[in-house]
Design a protein around this motif. Structure first.
Motif, PDB file in Angstrom:
ATOM      1  N   ASP A   1       3.770  49.974  54.786  1.00 18.58           N
ATOM      2  CA  ASP A   1       3.060  51.172  54.348  1.00 18.58           C
ATOM      3  C   ASP A   1       4.034  52.333  54.163  1.00 18.58           C
ATOM      4  OD1 ASP A   1       0.680  52.989  54.013  1.00 18.58           O
ATOM      5  OD2 ASP A   1       1.440  53.799  55.885  1.00 18.58           O
TER       6      ASP A   1
ATOM      7  N   SER B   1       6.174  51.631  50.990  1.00 19.81           N
ATOM      8  CA  SER B   1       5.440  51.835  49.738  1.00 19.81           C
ATOM      9  C   SER B   1       5.137  53.307  49.505  1.00 19.81           C
ATOM     10  CB  SER B   1       4.138  51.022  49.743  1.00 19.81           C
ATOM     11  OG  SER B   1       3.248  51.467  50.755  1.00 19.81           O
ATOM     12  N   ALA B   2       4.973  54.068  50.604  1.00 21.68           N
ATOM     13  CA  ALA B   2       4.704  55.502  50.474  1.00 21.68           C
ATOM     14  C   ALA B   2       5.924  56.248  49.927  1.00 21.68           C
ATOM     15  CB  ALA B   2       4.293  56.086  51.820  1.00 21.68           C
TER      16      ALA B   2
ATOM     17  N   LEU C   1       2.883  42.854  50.903  1.00 23.56           N
ATOM     18  CA  LEU C   1       1.531  43.401  51.004  1.00 23.56           C
ATOM     19  C   LEU C   1       0.508  42.361  50.562  1.00 23.56           C
ATOM     20  CD1 LEU C   1       2.123  47.021  49.632  1.00 23.56           C
ATOM     21  CD2 LEU C   1       1.605  46.370  51.995  1.00 23.56           C
TER      22      LEU C   1
ATOM     23  N   GLU D   1      -5.416  50.045  49.538  1.00 22.23           N
ATOM     24  CA  GLU D   1      -4.824  51.333  49.165  1.00 22.23           C
ATOM     25  C   GLU D   1      -3.316  51.220  49.023  1.00 22.23           C
ATOM     26  OE1 GLU D   1      -7.030  50.778  51.398  1.00 22.23           O
ATOM     27  OE2 GLU D   1      -8.689  52.206  51.261  1.00 22.23           O
ATOM     28  N   ASN D   2      -2.680  50.383  49.838  1.00 24.77           N
ATOM     29  CA  ASN D   2      -1.237  50.193  49.737  1.00 24.77           C
ATOM     30  C   ASN D   2      -0.854  49.553  48.411  1.00 24.77           C
ATOM     31  OD1 ASN D   2       0.530  50.632  52.433  1.00 24.77           O
ATOM     32  ND2 ASN D   2      -1.585  50.205  52.974  1.00 24.77           N
TER      33      ASN D   2
ATOM     34  N   ARG E   1      -0.692  51.748  45.265  1.00 26.15           N
ATOM     35  CA  ARG E   1       0.426  52.655  45.006  1.00 26.15           C
ATOM     36  C   ARG E   1       1.343  52.146  43.895  1.00 26.15           C
ATOM     37  NH1 ARG E   1       1.725  53.495  51.441  1.00 26.15           N
ATOM     38  NH2 ARG E   1       0.255  55.210  51.814  1.00 26.15           N
TER      39      ARG E   1
END
Length: 544
Positions: free
Chosen positions: A109, A112-113, A128, A143-144, A147
């Motif tokens: 997470d 990826s952010a 993921l 949600e991941n 992205r």
């Protein structure tokens, strides 16, 4: 003038310089605050700590490797930014391989952010996708994946088709959650018809069309599920469940479309197609009772009163004592009323109040005892374990209301987090007390607290919806009761008079038997093989 302007500038600059110098201690900025981009991270020669961790990783000594990778990624070595990013990526892999999926998700997470600025941003997408098969949707995995752009999935199309279709489905779900229905449909339509995710993608494609108020393509999407199952192309899914879900979804689309004619006119063809679809739902299916009840309203609209009340008769059989269809009594009361069976209508209204008013009172009282989400989560667990302090009358109703797949998925997530914490507790003391062990416990504890809050909030929402529905149905029953009182005074409005007139002309209240069937009068005993086939004679008593 030129001299004046020329000399003025240095004075101004000098003044600024003096001001800046005087407050230099307040004017330091990080690179990210200046608006300039960092130089791309590069891999360098690994430090001794990173090299040791890499060797442990290659030897599948993941506890040792993870401890080293955590130290490097935290900046506890002489490695540069590129190496630290590599260590973070491999830390996520190590955690995944040890079964600490939540902790691995936390690492991925973070990567990826950071976006493309992280050396392993692209490669993280694959992990993921793998985590999506280990953690439920409530973990935030969708949600991941969201992205990433759709183009990021292309690299998996040839080298790993299974992962590619999994990521397509997850990407579509992300777009659907963002209410980007057109884009979601485009992504769902890319899923291979032979992929395990195909039927699920088609279902959400159909729901997306419904959200866009496009019935025709929604019907095509649901029928595509049936065609794929019938052709034997769907593997890795519960085919029976998906088939029945497709049929009941088709029925609902047809029924909604049938009721959208001009001036309130019912489209008989579409109504017939809705009934046909409901009848295709198998009796063993979890959707069968829903289909039985929903089709009852269609029969009512078609003036097929004997079939409508026959279904209600089935719903209230001893075989389904724990089912909850209070609206069926509303339908029964209305059916009697439009056929001028006023006494029966009044009796049905009374039956509704006797049966469901105490239920609503108890539901209200229970809700007052569980105000916050964490408390309601504990109540939810007790309901699932059949240990909640509920009366026998209310217990099955609450259990059913809190047993939908989304609620159960949240419970599953909490159970997974508990198992990961237990796994950590069984590891060696050195690993548990290490920074990575402490980080695993922190990640799991934080995720669990959030999951409990989410599950409690979701369950409370389901519970409160149950109370709202009962309140709305009580209002409908009260309306029927008011109409009955008005009827007894001989005051009938024109619309109701017209409806009663149509009911009188209808023959739908009669029970007719063809050559292939026999008529067996009901003697108080329900027969299992007749469930769904009962008919009730509805004699019209209207005099005009």
């Amino acid at each position: 003038m030129k001299g004046i302007r020329f000399l003025a500038a240095p004075v101004l600059v000098c003044g600024m310089a003096m001001s800046m110098s005087a407050s230099a201690q307040d004017m330091s900025f990080g690179l990210e605050e200046t608006g300039q981009s960092r130089a791309p991270a590069k891999l360098g020669k690994p430090s001794k700590r990173l090299a040791t961790a890499l060797n442990a990783f290659e030897s599948k000594k993941y506890e040792e490797a993870s401890m080293g990778f955590e130290r490097v990624s935290a900046g506890k070595s002489k490695d540069g930014r590129g190496n630290r990013q590599r260590a973070q990526f491999l830390l996520g892999q190590s955690l995944y391989r040890m079964g600490y999926h939540q902790a691995a998700l936390t690492v991925f997470d973070d990567i990826s952010a950071q976006g493309p600025g992280h050396l392993y941003f692209g490669e993280t997408l694959e992990w993921l996708g793998l985590l999506a098969s280990k953690l439920p949707e409530s973990s935030g995995i969708i949600e991941n994946v969201g992205r990433y752009g759709i183009g990021a999935l292309e690299e998996f199309k040839e080298k790993n088709p299974g992962l590619y279709n999994q990521l397509l489905y997850l990407m579509g779900r992300h777009l659907y959650a963002q209410a980007a229905f057109r884009q979601a449909i485009d992504v769902f339509q890319e899923v291979d018809p032979k992929a395990a995710q195909y039927s699920y993608a088609k279902f959400f494609e159909g729901i997306s069309f419904i959200r866009m108020r496009q019935a025709r393509p929604a019907i095509a999407s649901f029928r595509a599920i049936l065609e794929a199952i019938d052709a034997g192309d769907v593997e890795g899914v519960d085919q029976g469940r998906m088939r029945n879900l497709a049929w009941i979804s088709l029925a609902r689309v047809y029924y909604t479309a049938a009721n959208q004619g001009k001036d309130g006119q019912i489209d008989g063809t579409l109504l017939g197609q809705s009934v046909e679809s409901w009848t295709r739902v198998e009796q063993a299916s979890e959707y069968w009772l829903d289909s039985l009840f929903e089709s009852s309203w269609a029969f009512f609209l078609a003036d097929e009163y004997s079939r409508a009340l026959g279904n209600v008769h089935t719903l209230y059989s001893p075989y389904f004592e724990e089912s909850f269809y209070p609206e069926a009594l509303v339908l029964k009361a209305v059916t009697f009323f439009v056929n001028c069976q006023v006494d029966n209508a009044e009796a049905t209204v009374a039956q509704y109040h006797d049966r469901y008013d105490p239920v609503k009172q108890e539901l209200d009282a229970v809700l007052q005892k569980h105000q916050d989400n964490a408390d309601f989560f504990e109540f939810l667990k007790k309901v699932r374990a059949d240990q909640a302090d509920l009366s026998p009358r209310v217990r099955p109703i609450v259990s059913t209301a809190l047993s939908d797949r989304t609620v159960l998925q949240h419970l599953e997530y909490v159970a997974i987090l508990d198992s990961e914490e237990a796994r950590l507790g069984k590891s060696g003391e050195k690993f548990q007390s290490s920074p990575v062990g402490e980080k695993i416990l922190e990640d799991v504890s934080l995720a669990r607290a959030f999951a409990v809050d989410q599950a409690g909030d979701l369950a409370r929402g389901r519970y409160k919806r149950l109370i709202r529905e009962l309140r709305d149905l009580s209002n409908q029953v009260d309306t029927v009761e008011l109409e009955i009182a008005t009827f007894r005074r001989g005051q009938i409005d024109q619309e109701l008079q017209q409806q009663m007139s149509l009911a009188k002309k209808s023959k739908g209240g009669d029970v007719n038997v063809d050559e292939e069937h026999q008529l067996w009068p009901f003697n108080g005993e329900w027969w299992r093989d007749e469930l769904g086939f009962y008919r009730q004679q509805v004699t019209n008593l209207c005099t005009r």
